[in-house]
Every structure is written in C-alpha cells, then in structure tokens.
Scaffold this motif. Structure first.
Motif, mmCIF file in Angstrom:
data_model
loop_
_atom_site.group_PDB
_atom_site.id
_atom_site.type_symbol
_atom_site.label_atom_id
_atom_site.label_comp_id
_atom_site.label_asym_id
_atom_site.label_seq_id
_atom_site.Cartn_x
_atom_site.Cartn_y
_atom_site.Cartn_z
ATOM 1 N N PHE A 1 0.852 -1.195 0.000
ATOM 2 C CA PHE A 1 0.000 0.000 0.000
ATOM 3 C C PHE A 1 0.881 1.237 0.000
ATOM 4 O O PHE A 1 1.888 1.289 0.703
ATOM 5 C CB PHE A 1 -0.875 0.050 1.267
ATOM 6 C CG PHE A 1 -1.973 -0.958 1.289
ATOM 7 C CD1 PHE A 1 -3.132 -0.753 0.537
ATOM 8 C CD2 PHE A 1 -1.865 -2.110 2.064
ATOM 9 C CE1 PHE A 1 -4.163 -1.680 0.568
ATOM 10 C CE2 PHE A 1 -2.891 -3.037 2.089
ATOM 11 C CZ PHE A 1 -4.035 -2.819 1.338
ATOM 12 N N TRP A 2 0.479 2.245 -0.736
ATOM 13 C CA TRP A 2 1.175 3.532 -0.678
ATOM 14 C C TRP A 2 0.734 4.266 0.586
ATOM 15 O O TRP A 2 -0.365 4.066 1.082
ATOM 16 C CB TRP A 2 0.840 4.388 -1.899
ATOM 17 C CG TRP A 2 1.356 3.825 -3.175
ATOM 18 C CD1 TRP A 2 0.631 3.155 -4.109
ATOM 19 C CD2 TRP A 2 2.696 3.850 -3.659
ATOM 20 N NE1 TRP A 2 1.430 2.769 -5.153
ATOM 21 C CE2 TRP A 2 2.701 3.192 -4.902
ATOM 22 C CE3 TRP A 2 3.898 4.381 -3.165
ATOM 23 C CZ2 TRP A 2 3.862 3.039 -5.657
ATOM 24 C CZ3 TRP A 2 5.050 4.232 -3.925
ATOM 25 C CH2 TRP A 2 5.042 3.570 -5.156
ATOM 26 N N TRP B 1 -0.229 7.245 1.053
ATOM 27 C CA TRP B 1 -1.408 8.114 0.949
ATOM 28 C C TRP B 1 -2.679 7.294 0.762
ATOM 29 O O TRP B 1 -3.769 7.834 0.716
ATOM 30 C CB TRP B 1 -1.243 9.117 -0.210
ATOM 31 C CG TRP B 1 -0.913 8.441 -1.505
ATOM 32 C CD1 TRP B 1 -1.795 7.958 -2.418
ATOM 33 C CD2 TRP B 1 0.384 8.148 -2.004
ATOM 34 N NE1 TRP B 1 -1.138 7.374 -3.460
ATOM 35 C CE2 TRP B 1 0.208 7.482 -3.232
ATOM 36 C CE3 TRP B 1 1.680 8.383 -1.527
ATOM 37 C CZ2 TRP B 1 1.299 7.042 -3.988
ATOM 38 C CZ3 TRP B 1 2.741 7.941 -2.297
ATOM 39 C CH2 TRP B 1 2.557 7.292 -3.505
ATOM 40 N N ASP B 2 -2.520 5.980 0.631
ATOM 41 C CA ASP B 2 -3.677 5.094 0.469
ATOM 42 C C ASP B 2 -4.008 4.378 1.768
ATOM 43 O O ASP B 2 -4.439 3.231 1.751
ATOM 44 C CB ASP B 2 -3.396 4.043 -0.612
ATOM 45 C CG ASP B 2 -3.658 4.597 -1.999
ATOM 46 O OD1 ASP B 2 -4.364 5.616 -2.103
ATOM 47 O OD2 ASP B 2 -3.163 4.006 -2.965
ATOM 48 N N LYS C 1 -7.317 2.697 1.986
ATOM 49 C CA LYS C 1 -7.444 1.408 1.293
ATOM 50 C C LYS C 1 -6.970 0.277 2.197
ATOM 51 O O LYS C 1 -7.549 -0.801 2.227
ATOM 52 C CB LYS C 1 -6.622 1.410 0.003
ATOM 53 C CG LYS C 1 -7.320 2.125 -1.131
ATOM 54 C CD LYS C 1 -6.547 1.965 -2.417
ATOM 55 C CE LYS C 1 -7.116 2.876 -3.497
ATOM 56 N NZ LYS C 1 -6.188 3.044 -4.608
ATOM 57 N N ARG D 1 2.393 12.953 -4.264
ATOM 58 C CA ARG D 1 1.080 12.364 -3.985
ATOM 59 C C ARG D 1 0.541 12.802 -2.617
ATOM 60 O O ARG D 1 -0.652 13.059 -2.464
ATOM 61 C CB ARG D 1 1.153 10.828 -4.037
ATOM 62 C CG ARG D 1 1.268 10.264 -5.443
ATOM 63 C CD ARG D 1 0.084 10.633 -6.320
ATOM 64 N NE ARG D 1 -1.179 10.138 -5.808
ATOM 65 C CZ ARG D 1 -1.809 9.069 -6.267
ATOM 66 N NH1 ARG D 1 -1.308 8.396 -7.262
ATOM 67 N NH2 ARG D 1 -2.959 8.692 -5.740
ATOM 68 N N ARG E 1 -2.866 14.885 -1.646
ATOM 69 C CA ARG E 1 -3.807 14.410 -0.626
ATOM 70 C C ARG E 1 -4.106 15.526 0.381
ATOM 71 O O ARG E 1 -5.254 15.761 0.739
ATOM 72 C CB ARG E 1 -3.188 13.201 0.087
ATOM 73 C CG ARG E 1 -4.079 12.510 1.080
ATOM 74 C CD ARG E 1 -4.809 11.345 0.428
ATOM 75 N NE ARG E 1 -5.488 10.518 1.418
ATOM 76 C CZ ARG E 1 -6.741 10.724 1.816
ATOM 77 N NH1 ARG E 1 -7.438 11.697 1.302
ATOM 78 N NH2 ARG E 1 -7.284 9.930 2.707
#
Lengths: 105, 172
Positions: free
Chosen positions: B10-11, B13-14, B17, B160, B164
């Motif tokens: 997972f990134w 900024w995610d 998720k 990114r 966000r």
C-alpha cells in the motif's frame, strides 16, 4: 478589537466546543464525552483530532496543562482562551440572529 | 491458533485502502495482528467481526504514552506500530465506522506530519546517494541505480502526499 484575539477567529465548531468543555479542568476523553453531551450528539470529536487540538491550543496559549493522572493530561482554559471563546460566541450570536429567518422556510 | 501471512503493498497516501482491506479480512474471520517493513501482514483466525481499523502517523516518542492512553480511553485497541504508522481497531456499532479524525483539517495534519518527515530526510538521502555514485565498482553502480529508482519513488510519494493534503484542505 484586540488583534491577537482576531487571528484565532473564527473557531471551528469542534474547537469552540473543546474550549467550552475546558471551562473546568478535564482530560482528553472527558472533553470528548462532554462535547458529545453538550452538543446533543451533533459534534463528535475523534481521539486523533482531540490530541492534535490539545497540542495546538496549548502552543497558542489558549489552554494550559494543570495536571496529569495516569498518563492523562488535564487541561483548562487560560484567560486568553476565555477571551477568544467569548469573541467567537459574540460572532456566532450575530450569525444566529441573521439566520432566524430560515425557520420560516 | 491459526495464522496466515499475506503480502500486500500500500502507498502511504492510500491508508484508507489499507484500513478497508483489514476490515474486509476481519469480516472473513482473519484478524490483523502485525505487519513488518516488507509489507507482510499477519492475521489470526477467529470469529468474523466487523472491526474498523484506523492508521495514524505519529512519531513523538516522548508523548507516546499520553497519546495511546487517549486512544484507549476512546475505545481504540492498539495493535502496534510500523515505521511511524500506529494501528488501531474498534468494533463498529450498527454498521457505523468510528473515526479517529472527525474533521478534514485535523486529518490533513496527519499527512503533513508524514510530509515533514520526508522533507527532513530528503537532504540526508541525497548526500548518501552522491557519495555512492562517486564509486566506480560494478556492484556500486547497480546499487546507485536502485538508489536512483528509490529516489524517484520518494519524490513521487511527496507529490502524492501533497495532493492528498491539498484535497483535504479544499473547502466548499
């Protein structure tokens, strides 16, 4: 008006409630519960939001740490915090007066 | 107790998720226990429960006890840390997901803290790379190539994160 006070206004709804709750010394979770009760469940403050608010408000000198109980920091309003809150409430009162007409909609 | 290990990337900024993924796993009876630096997640089998997972970025060691105490008081169960990311969970009531950040402004600050960390480390990383790239041996060149690739990812991550933060700060 005092320029120092003006720079903090307007407060967000959460911040205004946190300051109101800190009229008497309280720890973080105490504030969260009190705000929920005072606002009739319209305002809920998350623990991350509250933690951040406490550090910011302390840095700005609107609240001050008055004690610690089992890793729970207890804060209360400062004179500056009272002045800011008072001014904010005055503004909101004006808003409420202007908004009275919406009741007829 | 049955456990499984799952790899999932997972990134930063995610994180929503990741939170959703952990929730879905718990609904199937696989409850998250820990994650390592290589993104290997450990799950323990149990009864399916609708847990809400929340991640916070927090690295203030000195204030950690007070920070965790507040989350615990608010009903969050602390699961542990991975690289500054603090993992919490709480049982959702009536399908409602509890939140650790109740407004966008404070949520944006979570990403700002991470961003600050990346900004501080960027010069250190750059110097390290410059030293490495001055070496001519084969293995060093390969290493430099990987470092360069990592640097691109690093910059991409900063961009990114910035997007966000900006989107959270956008008001109506």
């Amino acid at each position: 008006m005092d320029k120092n006070i003006n720079q903090y206004l307007p407060l967000t709804e959460s911040t205004a409630y946190i300051l109101l709750a800190l009229k008497n010394p309280l720890h973080g979770y105490g504030v969260m519960q009190k705000v929920e009760a005072m606002s009739k469940n319209t305002v809920k403050i998350g623990s991350g939001t509250l933690y951040g608010a406490f550090s910011t408000l302390e840095k700005e000198g609107l609240i001050v740490k008055v004690g610690e109980e089992d890793r729970r920091k207890i804060y209360t309003l400062t004179k500056k915090g009272q002045d800011v809150l008072k001014e904010h409430i005055l503004r909101v009162e004006i808003l409420v007066k202007n908004g009275a007409m919406t009741k007829d909609w | 107790m049955t456990t499984i290990k799952k790899f999932h990337w997972f990134w930063a900024w995610d994180d929503d998720k990741q939170e959703n993924w952990l929730r879905e796993m718990s609904k199937k009876g696989w409850h998250f226990t820990s994650v390592d630096m290589l993104s290997n997640y450990i799950f323990e089998q149990g009864n399916p429960i609708d847990y809400t997972y929340r991640l916070d970025y927090f690295i203030d060691r000195k204030d950690m006890p007070a920070y965790l105490q507040l989350f615990q008081d608010a009903g969050w169960h602390y699961l542990g840390e991975m690289g500054g990311w603090q993992y919490f969970r709480k049982e959702g009531l009536n399908g409602e997901e509890p939140e650790i950040y109740s407004d966008k402004e404070s949520k944006a600050k979570k990403y700002q803290r991470l961003m600050l960390y990346l900004i501080i480390f960027f010069p250190i990383y750059s110097i390290f790379m410059r030293i490495l790239s001055q070496s001519n041996t084969g293995i060093m060149q390969v290493l430099t190539f990987f470092m360069f690739f990592f640097m691109l990812v690093y910059v991409y991550a900063m961009v990114r994160l910035l997007i966000r933060i900006t989107s959270l700060k956008k008001k109506i």
